[in-house]
Design an enzyme around this catalytic site. Structure first.
Site, PDB file in Angstrom:
ATOM      1  N   LEU A  29      20.204  87.797 -40.692  1.00 14.28           N
ATOM      2  CA  LEU A  29      20.331  88.883 -39.721  1.00 14.28           C
ATOM      3  C   LEU A  29      20.917  90.159 -40.336  1.00 14.28           C
ATOM      4  CD1 LEU A  29      20.252  89.698 -36.647  1.00 14.28           C
ATOM      5  CD2 LEU A  29      22.696  89.270 -36.690  1.00 14.28           C
ATOM      6  N   ARG A  81      17.740  88.664 -23.852  1.00 16.26           N
ATOM      7  CA  ARG A  81      19.188  88.922 -23.884  1.00 16.26           C
ATOM      8  C   ARG A  81      19.468  90.280 -24.503  1.00 16.26           C
ATOM      9  NH1 ARG A  81      23.420  88.182 -27.887  1.00 16.26           N
ATOM     10  NH2 ARG A  81      21.952  87.370 -29.423  1.00 16.26           N
ATOM     11  N   GLN A  94      14.354  84.585 -28.260  1.00 18.09           N
ATOM     12  CA  GLN A  94      14.483  85.984 -28.687  1.00 18.09           C
ATOM     13  C   GLN A  94      14.150  86.144 -30.172  1.00 18.09           C
ATOM     14  OE1 GLN A  94      18.480  88.273 -28.783  1.00 18.09           O
ATOM     15  NE2 GLN A  94      17.175  89.261 -27.276  1.00 18.09           N
ATOM     16  N   ALA A 111      28.106  85.428 -36.047  1.00 16.97           N
ATOM     17  CA  ALA A 111      27.882  86.571 -35.149  1.00 16.97           C
ATOM     18  C   ALA A 111      28.449  87.824 -35.809  1.00 16.97           C
ATOM     19  CB  ALA A 111      28.530  86.331 -33.797  1.00 16.97           C
ATOM     20  N   GLU A 153      22.233  94.543 -35.198  1.00 17.12           N
ATOM     21  CA  GLU A 153      21.808  95.696 -34.392  1.00 17.12           C
ATOM     22  C   GLU A 153      22.834  96.825 -34.495  1.00 17.12           C
ATOM     23  OE1 GLU A 153      19.494  94.898 -30.636  1.00 17.12           O
ATOM     24  OE2 GLU A 153      21.479  95.290 -29.837  1.00 17.12           O
ATOM     25  N   GLY A 176      29.047  92.356 -32.273  1.00 19.17           N
ATOM     26  CA  GLY A 176      30.024  92.658 -31.236  1.00 19.17           C
ATOM     27  C   GLY A 176      29.873  91.831 -29.981  1.00 19.17           C
ATOM     28  N   PHE A 184      24.898  99.353 -28.694  1.00 18.80           N
ATOM     29  CA  PHE A 184      24.016  98.213 -28.922  1.00 18.80           C
ATOM     30  C   PHE A 184      22.758  98.395 -28.091  1.00 18.80           C
ATOM     31  CE2 PHE A 184      24.587  93.888 -30.863  1.00 18.80           C
ATOM     32  CZ  PHE A 184      25.417  94.274 -31.895  1.00 18.80           C
ATOM     33  N   HIS A 235      15.933  84.261 -33.106  1.00 23.79           N
ATOM     34  CA  HIS A 235      17.359  84.608 -33.153  1.00 23.79           C
ATOM     35  C   HIS A 235      18.195  84.004 -32.037  1.00 23.79           C
ATOM     36  CE1 HIS A 235      20.890  87.104 -33.886  1.00 23.79           C
ATOM     37  NE2 HIS A 235      20.874  87.512 -32.631  1.00 23.79           N
ATOM     38  N   TYR A 236      17.604  83.766 -30.872  1.00 23.73           N
ATOM     39  CA  TYR A 236      18.450  83.359 -29.756  1.00 23.73           C
ATOM     40  C   TYR A 236      17.623  82.590 -28.732  1.00 23.73           C
ATOM     41  CZ  TYR A 236      21.853  83.403 -26.039  1.00 23.73           C
ATOM     42  OH  TYR A 236      22.725  82.995 -25.070  1.00 23.73           O
ATOM     43  N   GLY A 240      31.727  75.772 -31.448  1.00 23.55           N
ATOM     44  CA  GLY A 240      31.474  77.212 -31.546  1.00 23.55           C
ATOM     45  C   GLY A 240      32.345  77.930 -30.521  1.00 23.55           C
ATOM     46  N   HIS A 268      14.829  88.681 -33.039  1.00 21.95           N
ATOM     47  CA  HIS A 268      15.641  89.858 -33.369  1.00 21.95           C
ATOM     48  C   HIS A 268      14.817  90.773 -34.263  1.00 21.95           C
ATOM     49  CE1 HIS A 268      18.841  92.396 -34.800  1.00 21.95           C
ATOM     50  NE2 HIS A 268      19.709  91.790 -34.009  1.00 21.95           N
ATOM     51  N   ARG A 323      15.743  94.284 -27.565  1.00 18.50           N
ATOM     52  CA  ARG A 323      15.148  93.614 -28.726  1.00 18.50           C
ATOM     53  C   ARG A 323      13.687  93.222 -28.547  1.00 18.50           C
ATOM     54  NH1 ARG A 323      20.517  89.995 -30.133  1.00 18.50           N
ATOM     55  NH2 ARG A 323      21.663  91.787 -30.930  1.00 18.50           N
ATOM     56  N   ASN A 341      25.872  90.339 -25.622  1.00 19.46           N
ATOM     57  CA  ASN A 341      26.147  89.617 -24.374  1.00 19.46           C
ATOM     58  C   ASN A 341      26.338  88.121 -24.599  1.00 19.46           C
ATOM     59  OD1 ASN A 341      26.369  91.530 -22.388  1.00 19.46           O
ATOM     60  ND2 ASN A 341      24.279  91.329 -21.632  1.00 19.46           N
TER      61      ASN A 341
HETATM   62  C1  LIG Z   1      23.182  85.656 -37.290  1.00 24.03           C
HETATM   63  C2  LIG Z   1      23.554  85.793 -35.854  1.00 24.03           C
HETATM   64  C3  LIG Z   1      24.363  86.841 -35.437  1.00 24.03           C
HETATM   65  C4  LIG Z   1      24.734  86.971 -34.101  1.00 24.03           C
HETATM   66  N1  LIG Z   1      25.501  88.036 -33.715  1.00 24.03           N
HETATM   67  C5  LIG Z   1      25.856  88.135 -32.400  1.00 24.03           C
HETATM   68  C6  LIG Z   1      26.662  89.233 -31.954  1.00 24.03           C
HETATM   69  O1  LIG Z   1      27.086  90.087 -32.725  1.00 24.03           O
HETATM   70  N2  LIG Z   1      26.987  89.282 -30.633  1.00 24.03           N
HETATM   71  C7  LIG Z   1      26.560  88.353 -29.732  1.00 24.03           C
HETATM   72  O2  LIG Z   1      26.887  88.438 -28.557  1.00 24.03           O
HETATM   73  N3  LIG Z   1      25.802  87.299 -30.148  1.00 24.03           N
HETATM   74  C8  LIG Z   1      25.452  87.167 -31.445  1.00 24.03           C
HETATM   75  N4  LIG Z   1      24.685  86.105 -31.845  1.00 24.03           N
HETATM   76  C9  LIG Z   1      24.481  84.990 -30.915  1.00 24.03           C
HETATM   77  C10 LIG Z   1      25.772  84.166 -30.837  1.00 24.03           C
HETATM   78  O3  LIG Z   1      26.415  84.167 -32.089  1.00 24.03           O
HETATM   79  C11 LIG Z   1      25.516  82.728 -30.438  1.00 24.03           C
HETATM   80  O4  LIG Z   1      24.695  82.691 -29.308  1.00 24.03           O
HETATM   81  C12 LIG Z   1      26.814  82.002 -30.116  1.00 24.03           C
HETATM   82  O5  LIG Z   1      27.749  82.159 -31.161  1.00 24.03           O
HETATM   83  C13 LIG Z   1      26.555  80.518 -29.856  1.00 24.03           C
HETATM   84  O6  LIG Z   1      27.788  79.867 -29.711  1.00 24.03           O
HETATM   85  P1  LIG Z   1      27.864  78.384 -29.157  1.00 24.03           P
HETATM   86  O7  LIG Z   1      29.308  78.051 -29.044  1.00 24.03           O
HETATM   87  O8  LIG Z   1      27.043  78.229 -27.960  1.00 24.03           O
HETATM   88  O9  LIG Z   1      27.169  77.487 -30.299  1.00 24.03           O
HETATM   89  P2  LIG Z   1      27.376  77.390 -31.875  1.00 24.03           P
HETATM   90  O10 LIG Z   1      28.281  78.390 -32.434  1.00 24.03           O
HETATM   91  O11 LIG Z   1      25.993  77.277 -32.431  1.00 24.03           O
HETATM   92  O12 LIG Z   1      28.119  75.996 -32.037  1.00 24.03           O
HETATM   93  C14 LIG Z   1      27.469  74.768 -31.819  1.00 24.03           C
HETATM   94  C15 LIG Z   1      28.447  73.664 -32.133  1.00 24.03           C
HETATM   95  O13 LIG Z   1      27.842  72.416 -31.769  1.00 24.03           O
HETATM   96  C16 LIG Z   1      27.954  71.499 -32.821  1.00 24.03           C
HETATM   97  N5  LIG Z   1      26.825  70.574 -32.757  1.00 24.03           N
HETATM   98  C17 LIG Z   1      25.508  70.875 -32.705  1.00 24.03           C
HETATM   99  N6  LIG Z   1      24.778  69.734 -32.687  1.00 24.03           N
HETATM  100  C18 LIG Z   1      25.660  68.703 -32.713  1.00 24.03           C
HETATM  101  C19 LIG Z   1      25.538  67.301 -32.744  1.00 24.03           C
HETATM  102  N7  LIG Z   1      24.356  66.676 -32.764  1.00 24.03           N
HETATM  103  N8  LIG Z   1      26.660  66.559 -32.781  1.00 24.03           N
HETATM  104  C20 LIG Z   1      27.890  67.134 -32.791  1.00 24.03           C
HETATM  105  N9  LIG Z   1      28.055  68.479 -32.789  1.00 24.03           N
HETATM  106  C21 LIG Z   1      26.959  69.243 -32.746  1.00 24.03           C
HETATM  107  C22 LIG Z   1      27.969  72.350 -34.081  1.00 24.03           C
HETATM  108  O14 LIG Z   1      28.556  71.631 -35.142  1.00 24.03           O
HETATM  109  C23 LIG Z   1      28.818  73.536 -33.611  1.00 24.03           C
HETATM  110  O15 LIG Z   1      30.168  73.197 -33.713  1.00 24.03           O
HETATM  111  C24 LIG Z   1      24.276  86.008 -33.170  1.00 24.03           C
HETATM  112  C25 LIG Z   1      23.453  84.962 -33.578  1.00 24.03           C
HETATM  113  C26 LIG Z   1      23.060  84.879 -34.902  1.00 24.03           C
HETATM  114  C27 LIG Z   1      22.086  83.808 -35.287  1.00 24.03           C
END
Ligand SMILES: Cc1cc2nc3c(=O)[nH]c(=O)nc-3n(C[C@H](O)[C@H](O)[C@H](O)COP(=O)(O)OP(=O)(O)OC[C@H]3O[C@@H](n4cnc5c(N)ncnc54)[C@H](O)[C@@H]3O)c2cc1C
Length: 571
Positions: free
Chosen positions: A247, A385, A235, A51, A250, A54, A121, A350-351, A15, A237, A281, A389
């Site tokens: 989702l 959160r 969290q 996401a 916001e 923003g 936001f 959501h979070y 991610g 949402h 939120r 952010n």
């Molecule tokens: C619908 C939605 C909309 C959002 N919109 C916003 C926004 O506009 N602004 C904002 O700031 N935040 C937003 N958020 C929150 C934000 O998107 C996330 O907190 C953030 O993207 C998380 O990123 P990450 O890299 O930590 O994890 P993730 O993007 O969840 O990535 C996790 C990674 O780990 C890998 N993984 C997991 N388990 C394993 C395993 N057992 N073995 C190998 N790989 C594994 C997955 O394959 C993936 O590649 C939103 C959340 C949601 C649910």
């Protein structure tokens, strides 16, 4: 057969946090480090792509925004549980990292004059959510992945499901994973690792999270003795689309959308007279549920009573330009075009504000092991959160963890060896789940967990509900050790993966509820109807949960305050 692959650094998760960490590690390592990035799905399909609204950053100080204002908003939003030294670093780093994404080709929305646009936001007192339509995460993941391709020494492994970390004498040595396509077991032997596996949202049934987000990295870390911090703070949402939970960003309310109850009232005026629909939120979610519980909602399917999100103040043209994805979601999933009519919504999980306890440099306390993004708790979000952010946090602290791991490797480049018995251990970890002789269906256990969490650990909590919930989760934990995996093949055995994921969510649910039961106050997203007030005397502290044997042990850590004293949260 267990295949062993040898690396300096393995990053688990692709991610925003994992990709940003990989870029920084590759850059800092100057071609001297062999890096692997692994993910349980296709690398480009990480949950981060969903996401929408923003990423927060102070870009326009000349127009009245400031680091102190972003910090204050975040700290007040966190209900004073965020660590203020972390926030001071975070807010200063956000613009640097947002501009870096700009230089890596991210198509941010623009103002008329060509400069980067920002939208309002919840809980922010300046319009500082930097966005790309309502597909911000999608474009961020693409910009990072494209940038990562420039570095030749990063091997990318799709569809590798991590099941364990090798840690001995507090030293990280690698990851055990299942290659999902073949079913083969692999050890990614590595001198250092970064956990970037995302949050734990699929503990809940009604949620904005994709089915991928099952807290795997957290559950493995818990089993390996690492500390979890503040896991009771989940969290909700305010605007999950009924009945799917998808989702509705916001950004809708940021751009002028308003919430209405069944009597057509703009009820947020009563709960947050100044910020109204753009209060943080936790406050908006509680207000929606209060309306619903007071009979001012609409009857929804399966008990999912709801209120309405009215897009009409935004206007058709702006909806089509800035909110095209949520418009499509409305049309496709509930047959409602929000240009014409409001959407049915209610709060959805959501979070994950908590996570693996790390310091400001992302270190977990285990030599050679870092964590970043939603999997980690560096204490940026405290008890609640602020929107926008998290994506910023992922790039800021993903970068920190990647840089730190690489610097550490350049200094400590002594190898780790595969120990006698590691291969056997890897096989036994898989066999422990795969070779059970029970008759419990893993999918059914997960469905029952969803019912428990949606009822007992939702927006409003109390002693009786949490106690019942904990008992029921412990029963599921027992059942999870006696399951049947119906699919017996090796190739893409999704039943096997689902069984691991089920075990992970059940074990984490026990931690969430235990922390929630012990925290006898209301703060941020954790609202106890039996203790409705914030209690700074007894609970201005982080919850630390650790597993010893089969027991969850709770202790506490002080919150770091710098210049913002806790005060009542009025919006
Ligand atoms: C619908 C939605 C909309 C959002 N919109 C916003 C926004 O506009 N602004 C904002 O700031 N935040 C937003 N958020 C929150 C934000 O998107 C996330 O907190 C953030 O993207 C998380 O990123 P990450 O890299 O930590 O994890 P993730 O993007 O969840 O990535 C996790 C990674 O780990 C890998 N993984 C997991 N388990 C394993 C395993 N057992 N073995 C190998 N790989 C594994 C997955 O394959 C993936 O590649 C939103 C959340 C949601 C649910």
């Amino acid at each position: 057969m267990v295949e062993v692959l040898d690396y300096d650094l393995v990053i688990i998760g692709s991610g925003l946090a994992g990709l940003r960490a990989a870029i920084e590690a590759a850059k800092t390592g100057q071609g001297k480090l062999r890096i692997a990035i692994i993910a349980k799905n296709q690398l480009m399909r990480a949950h981060s792509i969903s996401a929408e609204g923003g990423s927060a950053a102070v870009l326009y100080e000349e127009e009245g925004d400031s680091f102190d204002l972003h910090a204050y908003d975040t700290i007040k939003g966190s209900d004073y549980l965020a660590d203020q030294d972390v926030i001071e670093f975070f807010v200063r780093q956000c613009p640097v990292d947002i501009m870096e994404l700009e230089h890596w080709g991210l198509p941010w929305a623009r103002r008329e004059d060509g400069r980067i646009a920002q939208r309002a936001f919840g809980g922010h007192s300046f319009n500082r959510a930097t966005y790309a339509s309502d597909r911000t995460g999608f474009f961020e993941v693409h910009a990072l992945y494209d940038t990562l391709l420039k570095y030749g020494n990063v091997d990318k492994f799709h569809e590798q499901f991590a099941v364990d970390f090798l840690i001995d004498n507090n030293r990280f040595r690698g990851v055990v994973a299942i290659d999902i396509a073949t079913g083969e077991i692999r050890i990614f032997k590595a001198k250092a690792g970064i956990i970037a596996t995302g949050g734990l949202g699929r503990l809940y049934g009604y949620t904005t999270y994709s089915h991928l987000v099952t807290g795997d990295g957290l559950a493995i870390a818990l089993r390996r003795g690492l500390e979890m911090k503040d896991l009771e703070f989940v969290q909700f949402h305010p605007t999950g689309l009924v009945p799917s939970g998808i989702l509705i960003t916001e950004g809708v309310r940021g751009d002028g959308g308003i919430l209405k109850n069944a009597q057509g009232e703009r009820f947020m005026e009563r709960y947050a007279p100044k910020k109204k629909d753009l209060a943080p939120r936790d406050i908006v979610s509680r207000s929606i549920m209060t309306e619903i519980l007071n009979g001012k909602g609409f009857k929804g399917p399966n008990g999912l009573d709801y209120v309405l999100l009215d897009f009409s103040p935004i206007g058709a043209e702006k909806i089509k330009e800035k909110l095209s994805q949520v418009r499509e979601i409305g049309i496709h999933y509930v047959g409602i075009d929000p240009v014409e009519s409001p959407l049915p919504i209610r709060p959805a999980a959501h979070y994950t504000m908590g996570g693996i306890n790390v310091n400001v440099l992302g270190n977990t306390g285990v030599d050679g092991l870092w964590a970043a993004g939603e999997a980690a708790c560096v204490s940026t979000h405290g008890a609640n959160r602020l929107g926008a952010n998290s994506t910023s946090e992922c790039v800021v602290f993903g970068k920190v963890a990647g840089g730190e791991a690489a610097k550490w490797l350049l200094k400590n480049n002594n190898g780790v060896s595969l120990l006698e018995g590691d291969r056997k251990h890897a096989e036994s970890i898989v066999a422990e789940v795969n070779n059970q002789n029970g008759d419990n269906d893993p999918y059914e256990i997960k469905r029952r967990l969803w019912d428990i969490m949606d009822k007992d650990a939702y927006v409003f909590r109390n002693e009786a509900g949490l106690t019942d919930g904990l008992k029921a989760v412990r029963e599921l934990k027992k059942m999870s050790k006696s399951i049947i995996i119906k699919e017996r093949g090796n190739v893409y055995n999704q039943n096997l993966i689902a069984a691991f994921e089920m075990r992970n969510v059940v074990e984490l649910a026990e931690v969430v509820i235990t922390g929630a039961l012990e925290r006898k106050e209301s703060r941020g997203s954790h609202f106890r109807t039996d203790y409705p007030n914030r209690d700074d005397v007894n609970y201005l502290k982080h919850t630390i949960a650790r597993r010893e044997g089969d027991k969850i042990l709770i202790s506490y850590l002080p919150v770091k305050l710098t210049k913002w004293k806790p005060e009542p949260r009025v919006y």
